[in-house]
Design a protein around this motif. Structure first.
Motif, mmCIF file in Angstrom:
data_model
loop_
_atom_site.group_PDB
_atom_site.id
_atom_site.type_symbol
_atom_site.label_atom_id
_atom_site.label_comp_id
_atom_site.label_asym_id
_atom_site.label_seq_id
_atom_site.Cartn_x
_atom_site.Cartn_y
_atom_site.Cartn_z
ATOM 1 N N LYS A 53 0.837 -1.203 0.000
ATOM 2 C CA LYS A 53 0.000 0.000 0.000
ATOM 3 C C LYS A 53 0.868 1.247 0.000
ATOM 4 O O LYS A 53 0.497 2.260 -0.594
ATOM 5 C CB LYS A 53 -0.948 -0.015 1.194
ATOM 6 C CG LYS A 53 -1.968 -1.152 1.087
ATOM 7 C CD LYS A 53 -3.195 -0.904 1.911
ATOM 8 C CE LYS A 53 -4.099 -2.129 1.985
ATOM 9 N NZ LYS A 53 -4.974 -2.312 0.835
ATOM 10 N N LYS A 108 -3.853 1.193 7.655
ATOM 11 C CA LYS A 108 -3.717 0.036 6.764
ATOM 12 C C LYS A 108 -2.356 -0.629 6.922
ATOM 13 O O LYS A 108 -1.334 0.055 6.893
ATOM 14 C CB LYS A 108 -3.865 0.482 5.301
ATOM 15 C CG LYS A 108 -5.157 1.209 5.019
ATOM 16 C CD LYS A 108 -5.322 1.536 3.542
ATOM 17 C CE LYS A 108 -6.697 2.140 3.317
ATOM 18 N NZ LYS A 108 -6.997 2.372 1.893
ATOM 19 N N VAL A 128 -7.122 -3.548 6.975
ATOM 20 C CA VAL A 128 -7.560 -2.153 7.057
ATOM 21 C C VAL A 128 -8.486 -1.980 8.254
ATOM 22 O O VAL A 128 -9.436 -2.735 8.415
ATOM 23 C CB VAL A 128 -8.312 -1.743 5.770
ATOM 24 C CG1 VAL A 128 -8.847 -0.321 5.882
ATOM 25 C CG2 VAL A 128 -7.395 -1.865 4.562
ATOM 26 N N ILE A 153 -10.824 0.999 10.392
ATOM 27 C CA ILE A 153 -11.359 2.360 10.412
ATOM 28 C C ILE A 153 -11.998 2.532 11.780
ATOM 29 O O ILE A 153 -12.916 1.793 12.126
ATOM 30 C CB ILE A 153 -12.385 2.567 9.282
ATOM 31 C CG1 ILE A 153 -11.699 2.294 7.925
ATOM 32 C CG2 ILE A 153 -12.974 3.975 9.326
ATOM 33 C CD1 ILE A 153 -12.575 2.436 6.714
ATOM 34 N N GLU A 164 -4.287 7.205 6.604
ATOM 35 C CA GLU A 164 -4.793 8.154 5.616
ATOM 36 C C GLU A 164 -6.094 8.805 6.023
ATOM 37 O O GLU A 164 -6.792 8.355 6.930
ATOM 38 C CB GLU A 164 -4.896 7.506 4.233
ATOM 39 C CG GLU A 164 -5.909 6.410 4.118
ATOM 40 C CD GLU A 164 -5.936 5.777 2.730
ATOM 41 O OE1 GLU A 164 -4.863 5.639 2.117
ATOM 42 O OE2 GLU A 164 -7.023 5.428 2.274
ATOM 43 N N GLU A 165 -6.378 9.860 5.322
ATOM 44 C CA GLU A 165 -7.594 10.634 5.522
ATOM 45 C C GLU A 165 -8.807 9.786 5.127
ATOM 46 O O GLU A 165 -8.741 9.024 4.168
ATOM 47 C CB GLU A 165 -7.438 11.862 4.619
ATOM 48 C CG GLU A 165 -8.589 12.694 4.328
ATOM 49 C CD GLU A 165 -8.268 13.611 3.130
ATOM 50 O OE1 GLU A 165 -8.665 14.773 3.198
ATOM 51 O OE2 GLU A 165 -7.641 13.174 2.149
ATOM 52 N N PHE A 166 -9.904 9.910 5.844
ATOM 53 C CA PHE A 166 -11.135 9.186 5.545
ATOM 54 C C PHE A 166 -11.884 9.901 4.424
ATOM 55 O O PHE A 166 -12.062 11.118 4.459
ATOM 56 C CB PHE A 166 -12.007 9.125 6.798
ATOM 57 C CG PHE A 166 -13.290 8.370 6.590
ATOM 58 C CD1 PHE A 166 -13.320 6.984 6.627
ATOM 59 C CD2 PHE A 166 -14.480 9.056 6.349
ATOM 60 C CE1 PHE A 166 -14.509 6.285 6.435
ATOM 61 C CE2 PHE A 166 -15.676 8.359 6.147
ATOM 62 C CZ PHE A 166 -15.683 6.976 6.195
ATOM 63 N N LEU A 167 -12.295 9.134 3.424
ATOM 64 C CA LEU A 167 -13.041 9.730 2.312
ATOM 65 C C LEU A 167 -14.511 9.368 2.428
ATOM 66 O O LEU A 167 -14.850 8.193 2.605
ATOM 67 C CB LEU A 167 -12.517 9.195 0.976
ATOM 68 C CG LEU A 167 -11.093 9.559 0.605
ATOM 69 C CD1 LEU A 167 -10.657 8.774 -0.626
ATOM 70 C CD2 LEU A 167 -10.982 11.065 0.318
ATOM 71 N N GLU A 209 -18.437 3.727 -2.868
ATOM 72 C CA GLU A 209 -17.374 2.940 -3.502
ATOM 73 C C GLU A 209 -17.852 2.303 -4.794
ATOM 74 O O GLU A 209 -19.001 1.872 -4.899
ATOM 75 C CB GLU A 209 -16.923 1.836 -2.555
ATOM 76 C CG GLU A 209 -15.902 2.317 -1.572
ATOM 77 C CD GLU A 209 -15.405 1.179 -0.697
ATOM 78 O OE1 GLU A 209 -15.912 1.080 0.436
ATOM 79 O OE2 GLU A 209 -14.532 0.410 -1.145
ATOM 80 N N LYS A 261 -19.788 -5.087 0.611
ATOM 81 C CA LYS A 261 -18.704 -5.746 1.356
ATOM 82 C C LYS A 261 -19.078 -6.200 2.751
ATOM 83 O O LYS A 261 -18.433 -7.083 3.300
ATOM 84 C CB LYS A 261 -17.511 -4.804 1.478
ATOM 85 C CG LYS A 261 -16.853 -4.557 0.151
ATOM 86 C CD LYS A 261 -15.519 -3.865 0.287
ATOM 87 C CE LYS A 261 -14.885 -3.794 -1.085
ATOM 88 N NZ LYS A 261 -13.626 -3.132 -1.126
ATOM 89 N N ILE A 300 -8.997 4.272 -3.738
ATOM 90 C CA ILE A 300 -8.868 3.682 -2.400
ATOM 91 C C ILE A 300 -7.776 2.627 -2.443
ATOM 92 O O ILE A 300 -6.955 2.510 -1.553
ATOM 93 C CB ILE A 300 -10.198 3.011 -1.983
ATOM 94 C CG1 ILE A 300 -11.313 4.030 -1.853
ATOM 95 C CG2 ILE A 300 -10.022 2.183 -0.737
ATOM 96 C CD1 ILE A 300 -11.469 4.601 -0.483
ATOM 97 N N GLU A 301 -7.815 1.831 -3.487
ATOM 98 C CA GLU A 301 -6.799 0.786 -3.630
ATOM 99 C C GLU A 301 -6.706 0.333 -5.076
ATOM 100 O O GLU A 301 -7.654 0.478 -5.841
ATOM 101 C CB GLU A 301 -7.139 -0.429 -2.755
ATOM 102 C CG GLU A 301 -8.438 -1.093 -3.162
ATOM 103 C CD GLU A 301 -8.663 -2.472 -2.561
ATOM 104 O OE1 GLU A 301 -7.738 -3.020 -1.958
ATOM 105 O OE2 GLU A 301 -9.773 -2.998 -2.728
#
Ligand code: AMP
Ligand code: GLY
Length: 431
Positions: free
Chosen positions: A108, A150, A160, A162, A191-194, A198, A220, A289-290
């Protein structure tokens, strides 16, 4: 005519095997290790996906022309390099990147710095090694909750977290640095949360060319209304109506896909295979995101139903650098996949229950995942058991067909989400 070896054993691989088995260019299809579903489309071989020596031997023995690698593990471990560096096998087509390309998914920290370097939109971040606990905490404090942490490496989709508070973020970082995911979490990304919706985009590409595959939305979480634990995916729909609008797709192409392919080229990474862009749609703007170096599961089970072109022809064109954007035809119909799982998944569940399928009443494709044959009977043998995939003129129709089919599949402790696609249907009805 081509002999094809497909690597993997999930419903994704069953869907690929089903599509490959329809190719007018197919001679023999082998799948390793495969599952009882892939055995209906070709010949299963009993070689683990990471036993490269045994796989190379079988490529030679069975005169394989094309190897298709389903999961990320063998790619990150270098299966493509291993095949291509073998003098005898150097002309074999491998659909799946080499180790350097698979880093897009394998690290990542690599993926984030690649995005930063090539100006590809993604959440603000920093990466830290286990000696930088204090620095990691400092960076956390500069962010707004919730906090996204992550593990750098592959952690079977579990790396990951959150969390809503700084305290929980700190505990999780401590756990990761003390080896919760082994090597994979000796380095972390914070990282910053978006905030957004998705959506999954896919390309099949070589260093110079690509085709855009159908997009999809993956559900998911284990529980309805997106509640409970994260899973490998409990269902998908394709296209992601109302999310993958033409305007958004145009931005994905120009801001994400093309810069990614140009970046790979600039890094000297020769990439032949699939790239999966896990995106967040934030007010109609894409953020990555990935990356994954393979197709998604259960996205593949939906998107294979919408690809009308011959898959082997596409693979050969990819390898020979004859891939024009119109090489692919995609159906305008909608696809829906509902995963049936063993109750208890993604935590503990029981295996070995007989699965009864009333085949004559089913209008969907059943792609097998965690299944086995025991004493001549089909039984559940994993968390996600089967993908029930259907094509319809509308999303509602595709969903109806899948949910009707499920009424004719039975096993003890069977579980599935009843709300796949409902969010999209609601949005369709309000626009
Ligand atoms: P990943 O393994 O990177 O795909 O992360 C797993 C899941 O965590 C994603 O599918 C998202 O739902 C969520 N996620 C990861 N990164 C972020 C982010 N920066 N903001 C919001 N959600 C995220
Ligand atoms: N469906 C998400 C994945 O394959 O990683």
């Amino acid at each position: 005519m081509y002999n094809v070896l497909l690597i993997g054993n999930g419903a994704r691989e069953h869907a690929l095997a089903w599509k490959l088995s329809q190719s007018k260019l197919l001679n023999q299809l082998y799948i390793t290790p495969g599952n009882p579903g892939t055995a209906l489309c070709g010949t299963n071989l009993n070689i683990p996906a990471n036993d490269f020596d045994a796989i190379k031997k079988v490529i030679w023995e069975k005169d394989i022309d094309i190897v298709v690698v389903g999961p990320e593990d063998p790619l990150v471990n270098g299966i493509t390099d291993s095949i291509q560096s073998d003098k005898v096998l150097k002309d074999v087509i491998v659909i799946g990147p080499n180790k350097a390309g698979a880093m897009l998914e394998g690290s990542k920290a690599f993926a984030k710095s690649f995005m930063q370097k090539y100006n590809i939109p993604t959440a603000r971040y920093q990466s830290f090694t286990h000696t930088q606990f204090k620095e990691a905490l400092e960076f956390l404090k500069s962010l707004q909750p919730p906090y996204v942490i992550k593990a750098d490496g592959l952690a079977a989709g579990k790396g990951v977290v959150i969390v809503p508070t700084l305290e929980e973020a700190k505990t999780n970082i401590e756990e990761m640095f003390s080896g919760k995911f082994g090597e994979a979490s000796q380095k972390i990304v914070i990282e910053e949360f978006l905030q957004g919706i998705e959506v999954s985009y896919f390309v099949l590409c070589n260093e110079e060319q690509f085709v855009l595959l159908p997009d999809a939305k993956d559900y998911k979480r284990i529980g309805e209304n997106d509640t409970g634990l994260n899973t490998g995916g409990m269902g998908t729909v394709s296209p992601a109506l109302t999310i993958s609008t033409p305007e958004f797709t145009e931005r994905v192409l120009n801001k994400v896909i093309i810069p990614t392919l140009e970046g790979l080229k600039a890094e000297g990474i020769s990439y032949c295979g699939f790239i999966f862009f896990g995106l967040m749609n934030v007010n109609n703007h894409p953020y990555v995101i990935e990356y994954n170096c393979r197709l998604g599961d259960p996205e593949t089970e939906s998107i294979m139903l919408r690809i009308e072109s011959d898959l082997i022809e596409l693979f050969v064109k990819t390898a020979k650098k004859e891939l024009t954007p119109d090489a692919i035809q995609i159906s305008n119909d909608c696809a829906a996949t509902v995963i049936i799982a063993s109750k208890g998944y993604p935590e503990k569940f029981d295996k070995g229950f007989e699965i009864i399928v009333e085949q004559d009443k089913i209008q969907s494709h059943l792609f097998y995942a965690g299944t086995a044959i025991k004493d001549g009977r089909l039984v559940n043998n994993g968390g996600r058991v089967m993908a029930v995939s259907s094509l319809g003129k509308t999303l509602q129709e595709a969903l109806d067909i899948s949910y009707q089919s499920i009424q004719h599949i039975h096993f003890e402790n069977m579980y599935y989400r009843r709300d796949i696609g409902q969010d999209i249907l609601k949005r369709l009805n309000t626009v």
